[in-house]
Scaffold this motif. Structure first.
Motif, PDB file in Angstrom:
ATOM      1  N   PRO A 205     -12.005  -6.437   0.675  1.00 45.13           N
ATOM      2  CA  PRO A 205     -10.936  -5.986  -0.232  1.00 45.13           C
ATOM      3  C   PRO A 205      -9.606  -5.905   0.494  1.00 45.13           C
ATOM      4  O   PRO A 205      -9.549  -5.514   1.664  1.00 45.13           O
TER       5      PRO A 205
ATOM      6  N   TRP B 257      -4.369  -2.896  -0.359  1.00 47.56           N
ATOM      7  CA  TRP B 257      -3.717  -2.269  -1.512  1.00 47.56           C
ATOM      8  C   TRP B 257      -4.675  -2.036  -2.681  1.00 47.56           C
ATOM      9  O   TRP B 257      -4.290  -1.451  -3.692  1.00 47.56           O
ATOM     10  N   GLU B 258      -5.929  -2.471  -2.554  1.00 50.38           N
ATOM     11  CA  GLU B 258      -6.855  -2.327  -3.677  1.00 50.38           C
ATOM     12  C   GLU B 258      -7.191  -0.861  -3.945  1.00 50.38           C
ATOM     13  O   GLU B 258      -7.228  -0.428  -5.114  1.00 50.38           O
TER      14      GLU B 258
ATOM     15  N   THR C   8       0.826  -1.206   0.000  1.00 58.40           N
ATOM     16  CA  THR C   8       0.000   0.000   0.000  1.00 58.40           C
ATOM     17  C   THR C   8       0.863   1.260   0.000  1.00 58.40           C
ATOM     18  O   THR C   8       0.594   2.216  -0.743  1.00 58.40           O
TER      19      THR C   8
ATOM     20  N   ALA D 208      -9.584  -8.934  -6.962  1.00 59.38           N
ATOM     21  CA  ALA D 208      -9.224  -7.569  -6.569  1.00 59.38           C
ATOM     22  C   ALA D 208      -8.581  -6.818  -7.726  1.00 59.38           C
ATOM     23  O   ALA D 208      -8.879  -5.640  -7.961  1.00 59.38           O
ATOM     24  N   LEU D 209      -7.688  -7.480  -8.470  1.00 60.80           N
ATOM     25  CA  LEU D 209      -7.049  -6.834  -9.617  1.00 60.80           C
ATOM     26  C   LEU D 209      -8.074  -6.508 -10.697  1.00 60.80           C
ATOM     27  O   LEU D 209      -7.994  -5.472 -11.356  1.00 60.80           O
TER      28      LEU D 209
ATOM     29  N   GLN E  13      -8.864 -14.556  -4.741  1.00 63.94           N
ATOM     30  CA  GLN E  13      -9.081 -13.280  -4.061  1.00 63.94           C
ATOM     31  C   GLN E  13      -8.225 -12.189  -4.691  1.00 63.94           C
ATOM     32  O   GLN E  13      -8.690 -11.066  -4.930  1.00 63.94           O
ATOM     33  N   VAL E  14      -6.960 -12.501  -4.987  1.00 64.67           N
ATOM     34  CA  VAL E  14      -6.080 -11.532  -5.634  1.00 64.67           C
ATOM     35  C   VAL E  14      -6.575 -11.213  -7.031  1.00 64.67           C
ATOM     36  O   VAL E  14      -6.611 -10.048  -7.459  1.00 64.67           O
TER      37      VAL E  14
ATOM     38  N   HIS F 124      -3.602  -8.295 -15.724  1.00 68.52           N
ATOM     39  CA  HIS F 124      -3.089  -9.313 -14.811  1.00 68.52           C
ATOM     40  C   HIS F 124      -2.206 -10.285 -15.577  1.00 68.52           C
ATOM     41  O   HIS F 124      -2.664 -10.961 -16.496  1.00 68.52           O
TER      42      HIS F 124
ATOM     43  N   ARG G 248     -11.261  -5.813 -10.188  1.00 67.23           N
ATOM     44  CA  ARG G 248     -12.042  -4.655  -9.743  1.00 67.23           C
ATOM     45  C   ARG G 248     -11.274  -3.357  -9.941  1.00 67.23           C
ATOM     46  O   ARG G 248     -11.862  -2.298 -10.161  1.00 67.23           O
ATOM     47  N   CYS G 249      -9.950  -3.432  -9.852  1.00 67.82           N
ATOM     48  CA  CYS G 249      -9.134  -2.238 -10.041  1.00 67.82           C
ATOM     49  C   CYS G 249      -9.005  -1.849 -11.506  1.00 67.82           C
ATOM     50  O   CYS G 249      -8.561  -0.734 -11.811  1.00 67.82           O
TER      51      CYS G 249
ATOM     52  N   ARG H  27      -6.476   1.057  -7.410  1.00 67.77           N
ATOM     53  CA  ARG H  27      -7.609   1.548  -8.203  1.00 67.77           C
ATOM     54  C   ARG H  27      -7.415   3.014  -8.594  1.00 67.77           C
ATOM     55  O   ARG H  27      -7.742   3.421  -9.705  1.00 67.77           O
TER      56      ARG H  27
END
Length: 351
Positions: A224, A227-228, A191, A297-298, A293-294, A305, A300-301, A232
């Motif tokens: 989340p 670091w999301e 973060t 999150a990526l 999960q990772v 990937h 959503r950002c 983002r």
């Protein structure tokens, strides 16, 4: 803890041929440069030359002709004939590309059970990004996320700067395990690194984050990661590529009897009997849930990937990723919907 931990030592007999880890820094630099320029450059040519789609001097699309404003020589006669409405071509102006790298060098990145450990694979990914986005006027800057703080490399152009950056990454001291006497009270995490990149990356460009993305993953899959939010925010202004580095032993626990698992970030230890098949099954399920999960999150950002593994051919994985991105970029043109997309970057591209 960062989730399922793995044995701290490498297993197996070292291969007969020298690997990246067996070479001195200068030798590893030569190996990396030859690998990227010979293997990747040979496979990514023409419109695939850039690492990812991005700015260049290619046609960006078409729009309706504006009398008195547009030059007739820019008329797009193919689109005009198809739509019966005068259209002109739009092109992306040539401009330099600034790429910012955030490289995770935390203790968890020093683990590996294949030919490379995760940190060495991260350096290989940096080399690929650097050599494939290199061009006249293009600049490369980096932030190295180490346990003792953030190390900053200003954005500069040229092969000498890139080689200097790679040499610094290869020669950076390793932690060699958690030491509470020397570890800082509040070491920077992912973060903090993302926030630092956001402060220096004032101009729109490409941001590449190379990490295992295990920092602060919550136990609740729906929550989340910390670091999301900063990632983002970066993706709003920049094109972001997340390079996720993993090792096979982080995904599957081998049946090797009694072992001691160590969390490299905190030093916590726990003895585990790996002969229990139910334990190995729970470990594998937890690892799959963690990777999902990772990935979510990526997504959503809005970041690209690129997963890389220490036991796979990272060059082939990069090539497959680039070709997949190109197919997605050209899909609207093939379906006939929307403006004509950029076919590729003439000077190295963004995500």
């Amino acid at each position: 803890m960062r989730g399922p931990a793995a044995p701290p030592a490498r297993s197996g007999t070292p291969p007969a041929d020298p690997t990246l880890a067996d070479l001195a820094p200068d030798g590893r630099l030569r190996r990396l440069e030859l690998t990227v320029t010979r293997r990747l450059d040979g496979l990514l040519h023409g419109q695939y030359r850039g690492l990812l789609p991005g700015p260049g001097s290619e046609v960006a699309g078409s729009r309706e002709y504006r009398p008195g404003e547009d030059e007739v020589r820019r008329m797009d006669w193919a689109v005009t004939a198809r739509t019966t409405v005068p259209h002109v071509r739009e092109v992306d102006a040539d401009r330099e590309l600034t790429t910012w790298l955030l490289v995770d060098a935390s203790p968890s990145m020093e683990y590996g059970t294949a030919e490379l450990d995760k940190r060495e694979l991260a350096v290989a990914a940096v080399a690929a990004v650097g050599f494939l986005t290199a061009g006249s006027g293009n600049r490369l800057g980096a932030q190295l996320l180490a346990p003792d703080g953030l190390r900053r490399f200003p954005a500069r152009s040229g092969r000498t700067h890139l080689l200097g950056l790679l040499r610094a990454l290869l020669s950076a001291p390793r932690v060699g395990g958690y030491d509470p006497d020397t570890a800082p009270l509040a070491p920077p995490d992912l973060t903090d690194g993302l926030a630092a990149v956001g402060r220096v990356a004032a101009r729109r460009g490409l941001v590449v984050v190379v990490s295992d993305f295990l920092d602060g993953l919550p136990d609740e899959p729906a929550a989340p990661p910390p670091w999301e939010a900063p990632l983002r925010r970066l993706a709003v202004r920049h094109q972001v590529l997340a390079v996720q580095v993993t090792d096979p032993r982080e995904l599957e626990l081998p049946d090797v009897g009694l072992i001691t698992l160590v969390d490299p970030e905190t030093g916590r230890r726990r003895e585990v009997w790996t002969g229990d098949p139910r334990l190995r099954q729970r470990y594998a399920e937890a690892a799959v849930a963690q990777r999902d999960q990772v990935r979510q999150a990526l997504r959503r950002c809005g970041a690209g990937h690129l997963p890389l593994r220490t036991d796979r051919d990272w060059c082939a994985d990069i090539v497959r990723h680039v070709h997949a991105q190109r197919r997605l970029a050209l899909a609207p043109a093939a379906s006939g919907g929307g403006p004509t997309p950029r076919p590729g970057a003439a000077r190295g591209g963004a995500a």
